[in-house]
Structure formats: structure tokens, C-alpha cells
Design a protein around this motif. Structure first.
Motif, PDB file in Angstrom:
ATOM      1  N   ARG A   1       0.846  -1.184   0.000  1.00 41.25           N
ATOM      2  CA  ARG A   1       0.000   0.000   0.000  1.00 41.25           C
ATOM      3  C   ARG A   1       0.884   1.237   0.000  1.00 41.25           C
ATOM      4  NH1 ARG A   1      -4.645   1.529   4.503  1.00 41.25           N
ATOM      5  NH2 ARG A   1      -5.223   3.574   3.623  1.00 41.25           N
TER       6      ARG A   1
ATOM      7  N   GLU B   1       0.886   5.438   0.029  1.00 43.20           N
ATOM      8  CA  GLU B   1       0.110   6.617   0.381  1.00 43.20           C
ATOM      9  C   GLU B   1       0.868   7.850  -0.098  1.00 43.20           C
ATOM     10  OE1 GLU B   1      -0.572   6.583   4.515  1.00 43.20           O
ATOM     11  OE2 GLU B   1      -1.845   4.788   4.506  1.00 43.20           O
TER      12      GLU B   1
ATOM     13  N   SER C   1      -6.962   1.841  -6.035  1.00 45.51           N
ATOM     14  CA  SER C   1      -6.892   3.083  -5.286  1.00 45.51           C
ATOM     15  C   SER C   1      -7.666   2.928  -3.982  1.00 45.51           C
ATOM     16  CB  SER C   1      -7.476   4.237  -6.116  1.00 45.51           C
ATOM     17  OG  SER C   1      -8.852   4.008  -6.364  1.00 45.51           O
ATOM     18  N   ARG C   2      -7.584   3.949  -3.157  1.00 44.96           N
ATOM     19  CA  ARG C   2      -8.376   3.934  -1.931  1.00 44.96           C
ATOM     20  C   ARG C   2      -9.855   4.052  -2.251  1.00 44.96           C
ATOM     21  NH1 ARG C   2      -5.896   8.340   2.032  1.00 44.96           N
ATOM     22  NH2 ARG C   2      -7.652   7.556   3.241  1.00 44.96           N
ATOM     23  N   LYS C   3     -10.680   3.634  -1.309  1.00 42.92           N
ATOM     24  CA  LYS C   3     -12.116   3.623  -1.540  1.00 42.92           C
ATOM     25  C   LYS C   3     -12.687   5.030  -1.747  1.00 42.92           C
ATOM     26  CE  LYS C   3     -12.933  -0.652   1.025  1.00 42.92           C
ATOM     27  NZ  LYS C   3     -13.665  -1.301   2.139  1.00 42.92           N
TER      28      LYS C   3
ATOM     29  N   SER D   1     -10.870   7.687  -2.970  1.00 44.13           N
ATOM     30  CA  SER D   1     -10.000   8.483  -3.838  1.00 44.13           C
ATOM     31  C   SER D   1      -9.883   7.808  -5.198  1.00 44.13           C
ATOM     32  CB  SER D   1      -8.597   8.633  -3.217  1.00 44.13           C
ATOM     33  OG  SER D   1      -8.678   9.287  -1.965  1.00 44.13           O
TER      34      SER D   1
END
Length: 325
Positions: A97, A99, A115-117, A119
């Protein structure tokens, strides 16, 4: 002086090659005599320049270890190494992951990128972004290039599917292009331009809009093996051409069914007592009674014209309208 001792030697000791008892006693007495020479002592260990060199190397090794340990601690502090990962990089059970903004200078080989949930996934490049797909032999099978001027896709078949049911909205290959949407809307000012034939079961305009099929320089042809139906449920149907409009039926008939049928701008013939007709676009002379009823006549070539109605038919096949048409 050594005291003399008498030694009795038996017969057994007189074997050839055997040491006599006297010789044995003399040999042991000589070894027991005290030595008059002073003993020499040799020192054990490392002394002198060797000892100094050894201490120097041990000190140098100790300094190197301290510097190495300090650099390791500094790198761990700067790179933010933790139990879970390094800096913005976290190692989880599902993978790696990242960031924040990540930059890769060498090729990156991964199976999936998410991607993030909350973003979006952004792939950014100063020139273009290229996505390649290869087979097990390493051959290129598909490529998607997003550049500053265009988006190019090279593949055997290109498809755009709906997110809900997976319906194919658009597909293209070497043979055909399929549009599977319920409605195809063209918002260009010049409409849609087709270089060849168009095959469709239904053509209609938007509500409260006119449907116009136009060919500015050539002819407009509509063909169907079982007939062509043109209908306007709430408006007028208008067919306009510059030269000729052909309505042809090879086996059936042309049926016009309406409350009022008008044929405008037809040539008009005039009736005379000599039973001859001449082409005239003006009304009869003011001295003759005004003609209000006309007869629709057809020439052998199919041309229509008007003739003043009389007691009998006033249509003549030798009319000037038929001869000069």
C-alpha cells in the motif's frame, strides 16, 4: 671422583648385542649429574611493533562499527522504517500500500493496482501513459496510449460496456462497429455523415423536432425488400428535389389516399372552337367567360396538364404540351 663399584654379571647378561649392567648403571649416573650451564628463558606473547599494529587495527575496527551503527540508525530514522513498512510504503496481507505521490524510475511489475475507496486512481506522466498487454511468449497483444493529442488503442477488438449489467455499448473490430445503446444522439451541427450505405430498421427525430433526410448534391435512395414506410403522425410530410421525383412501383400500385390531393404548377391548356389546344400559362381572354373547371389530362409519356372542361373530354394526345415535353 666416582666411587668404584664391583658389578657381578651373570652368564645371561653376556648375550651378544645385550647391554651390560655396568653400562646401564654408568649411563644412568651420568644423566643424574647436576648441570653446570645456566638455563635460557624465552618470552611468550606479542611485543614491539606487532603489538602496536594489532591495537591500531582493533581501534580502527571499533570506530568503523560505531560509524556503521550510527549511519544505520540515521537511515532508519530518515526513511521512516517501521515494522509495517518504509515511509509511505506499507506491507499488508493483501499486498503493498502506497500513500501519497509515488514515482517509479524503473519498470513496475504488479498484478493489480487499486486506489483507496474514497479516492480516484491517477496515473500521470509528462509525455504519455502507455498500458501494454502481452501473452505468455512476451508478444504485444494490446496497447492503450493516452497522449497529449490523442488516445490510441491497438487491439483485435475494442469494447465499452455498461457498469450495471455489462451490456456492450460500443464495440469495434476490423469487420464492423456496433453501437448497442438504446439511443444514438448526434449533436453536431452538420449531423451524421455516412460515406456508404446505412442500414437501420427505424429513423426518427427527437420529440418536437423535425426529421430531415437530405442529399445536397446527389440523389437520396431508400430501399427495402418488403417496403418503405414514411409516416408523420403529427405533422406534414414533405419531399423536395431540384430536378425529378420518381415514385415507381414495379408490381403493385401507387395509392394516394387523402381528403384533398393537390397538384400545383401544372401546365394549362386552352380550348378553342377549332378543337386545338395550345400551351398557355395565362388565364383565358377577358372577353370569354371565366373558366373555373378544368380537366386533368395525361400525355402518353406520363406528363400531366390541365385542360378546360367541356361537355366531353378535351384531352388531346397531340397537344403541344405533350409534343414539346
Amino acid at each position: 671422583q666416582m666411587d668404584e663399584k664391583w658389578i657381578i654379571i651373570s652368564e645371561e647378561d653376556r648375550r651378544p648385542g645385550a647391554m651390560t649392567r655396568e653400562q646401564y648403571i654408568l649411563a644412568t649416573q651420568q644423566n643424574s649429574l647436576p648441570r653446570t650451564e645456566h638455563p635460557q628463558f624465552y618470552p611468550v606473547g606479542i611485543y614491539g611493533w606487532r603489538k602496536r599494529c594489532l591495537y591500531f587495527f582493533v581501534l580502527l575496527l571499533l570506530v568503523t562499527m560505531i560509524v556503521n551503527l550510527a549511519m544505520t540508525i540515521w537511515i532508519l530514522k530518515v526513511m521512516n522504517f517501521t515494522v509495517d513498512g518504509m515511509g509511505n510504503l506499507r506491507v499488508t496481507k493483501k499486498g503493498i500500500r502506497l500513500e501519497g505521490i509515488s514515482e517509479f524510475l524503473l519498470p513496475l511489475y504488479v498484478k493489480e493496482i487499486h486506489s483507496r475507496k474514497d479516492s480516484p486512481l491517477v496515473l500521470q506522466s509528462d509525455r504519455n501513459v502507455t498500458v501494454n498487454a502481452r501473452n505468455h511468449m512476451g508478444q504485444l497483444t494490446g496497447q492503450l496510449t493516452v497522449g497529449a493529442d490523442a488516445v490510441e488503442a491497438q487491439c483485435k477488438r475494442f469494447e465499452v460496456r455498461a457498469s450495471g449489467d455489462g451490456k456492450v455499448l460500443f464495440s469495434a473490430d476490423e469487420d464492423e462497429i456496433v453501437i448497442g445503446a438504446d439511443r444514438l444522439k448526434v449533436t453536431g451541427t452538420e449531423g451524421a455523415v455516412f460515406g456508404h450505405s446505412v442500414e437501420t430498421p427505424h429513423i426518427r427525430a427527437e420529440p418536437s423536432q423535425d426529421l430531415k433526410l437530405e442529399s445536397p448534391t446527389r440523389s437520396l435512395v431508400m430501399e427495402a425488400p418488403r417496403g418503405v414506410q414514411v409516416s408523420a403522425a403529427a405533422g406534414d410530410l414533405k419531399a423536395t428535389c431540384r430536378k425529378e421525383l420518381h415514385l415507381q412501383s414495379t408490381e403493385g400500385e401507387i395509392f394516394l389516399n387523402a381528403d384533398t390531393i393537390r397538384l400545383g404548377n401544372l401546365p394549362m391548356g386552352s380550348f378553342s372552337s377549332s378543337s386545338s389546344f395550345s400551351s398557355s400559362s395565362s388565364s383565358p381572354s377577358s372577353s370569354a367567360p371565366r373558366q373555373t373547371i378544368y380537366e386533368l389530362c395525361a400525355c402518353p409519356n406520363g406528363k400531366l396538364y390541365l385542360s378546360p372542361a367541356g361537355a366531353g373530354s378535351t384531352c388531346q394526345s397531340s397537344s403541344n404540351i405533350c409534343l414539346w415535353s
